[in-house]
Design an enzyme around this catalytic site. Sequence first.
Site, mmCIF file in Angstrom:
data_model
loop_
_atom_site.group_PDB
_atom_site.id
_atom_site.type_symbol
_atom_site.label_atom_id
_atom_site.label_comp_id
_atom_site.label_asym_id
_atom_site.label_seq_id
_atom_site.Cartn_x
_atom_site.Cartn_y
_atom_site.Cartn_z
ATOM 1 N N ASP A 61 -1.095 -6.277 -0.396
ATOM 2 C CA ASP A 61 -1.183 -5.562 0.872
ATOM 3 C C ASP A 61 -2.574 -4.933 0.986
ATOM 4 O O ASP A 61 -2.924 -4.059 0.178
ATOM 5 C CB ASP A 61 -0.121 -4.447 0.824
ATOM 6 N N ASP A 109 0.842 -1.202 0.000
ATOM 7 C CA ASP A 109 0.000 0.000 0.000
ATOM 8 C C ASP A 109 0.882 1.258 0.000
ATOM 9 O O ASP A 109 0.382 2.381 -0.105
ATOM 10 C CB ASP A 109 -1.012 -0.005 1.160
ATOM 11 N N SER A 110 2.210 1.052 0.038
ATOM 12 C CA SER A 110 3.131 2.180 -0.183
ATOM 13 C C SER A 110 2.981 2.698 -1.615
ATOM 14 O O SER A 110 3.537 3.746 -1.957
ATOM 15 C CB SER A 110 4.581 1.774 0.101
ATOM 16 N N GLU A 163 8.230 -4.302 11.078
ATOM 17 C CA GLU A 163 8.708 -3.015 10.557
ATOM 18 C C GLU A 163 9.207 -2.110 11.681
ATOM 19 O O GLU A 163 8.500 -1.902 12.697
ATOM 20 C CB GLU A 163 7.571 -2.306 9.787
ATOM 21 N N GLU A 222 -1.937 -5.374 8.345
ATOM 22 C CA GLU A 222 -1.329 -4.834 9.563
ATOM 23 C C GLU A 222 -2.209 -5.209 10.759
ATOM 24 O O GLU A 222 -3.434 -5.250 10.643
ATOM 25 C CB GLU A 222 -1.238 -3.306 9.462
ATOM 26 N N LYS A 247 -1.516 -9.527 2.800
ATOM 27 C CA LYS A 247 -0.826 -9.052 4.015
ATOM 28 C C LYS A 247 -1.710 -8.006 4.681
ATOM 29 O O LYS A 247 -2.325 -7.184 3.999
ATOM 30 C CB LYS A 247 0.529 -8.424 3.661
HETATM 31 O O1 KIV Z 1 3.456 -1.176 1.627
HETATM 32 C C1 KIV Z 1 4.615 -1.481 1.857
HETATM 33 O O2 KIV Z 1 5.551 -1.102 1.159
HETATM 34 C C2 KIV Z 1 4.865 -2.312 3.032
HETATM 35 C C3 KIV Z 1 6.278 -2.561 3.411
HETATM 36 C C4 KIV Z 1 6.734 -1.428 4.242
HETATM 37 C C5 KIV Z 1 6.452 -3.850 4.107
HETATM 38 O O3 KIV Z 1 3.958 -2.730 3.694
#
Ligand code: KIV
Length: 263
Positions: free
Chosen positions: A82, A43-44, A181, A114, A112
């Site tokens: 994510d 999600d980055s 993280e 959080e 994934k």
């Molecule tokens: O979205 C992302 O890039 C991440 C990494 C920081 C693991 O979740």
Amino acid sequence: MKMTIKTIIEKKGHEKITMLTAFDSITAAMAATAGVDIILVGDSLANTALGHSNTLPVTLDEMLHHAKAVSKTSENCLVVFDMPFLSYQMNDSASFFNCGRALKEAGCHAVKMEGGSERIPLFKELIKGGIPVMGHLGLLPQHVNAYGGMLVQGRSEESAAFIKKEAVLLAEAGIFSLVLECVPESLAQEITSELNIPIIGIGAGRFCDGQVQVISDLLGMSSAAAPKHAKKYADFYTTGTTSIKKYIKDVQQGDFPGKQNIF
Ligand code: KIV
């Protein structure tokens, strides 16, 4: 070799796992051709390719749109999706459905999310339903407002003990791997040696089973400063702007198109 959940788990204790984000078919092809084990459609995406200041604004549909492109060129990599903010925090059937879209519509292999033990009922349902889950503890970027910034977690004894307990509970619930993280190296080392699932670190030191990085940090794709945990292996931003300046000059001077570019 084709990466699967099984081959990733089997690497623990034998071979370091490499994971890298990608946000389109070009970045995914680079990562896959280079041979990373896991591609994360992170999600980055929000604060790299989409220009937001944090990860919160990116929507599930935007993520799926990019993930479809990533899947097309990810070759032998395991592709992890994510789940973005507000796509998995509601009642479990809606969250389950959203997670399923990553596999059904975008061709990803796992999701994934959080969070800690509050996610266990959902994680168990997903795993039962054939949707492999990667956890994410330590600094949770989707909690940026609650923290008041992107702050290292697990510095105090109490906070370290909490993260460790949550990691154990998630592993017991059946996640196949865990991202840690921005936590102290010693905490990540302890968790890595105590759990039998692969621990993938980002800003979590040298002793994790693997490392994950954001591709735009690794390749120097933007002019923004990279975080302390990142290493810049290339300077794509400078190469790109310098090349575009040459193109502009060539057009202005009549040097492009050349004879070889015309029909
Ligand atoms: O979205 C992302 O890039 C991440 C990494 C920081 C693991 O979740």
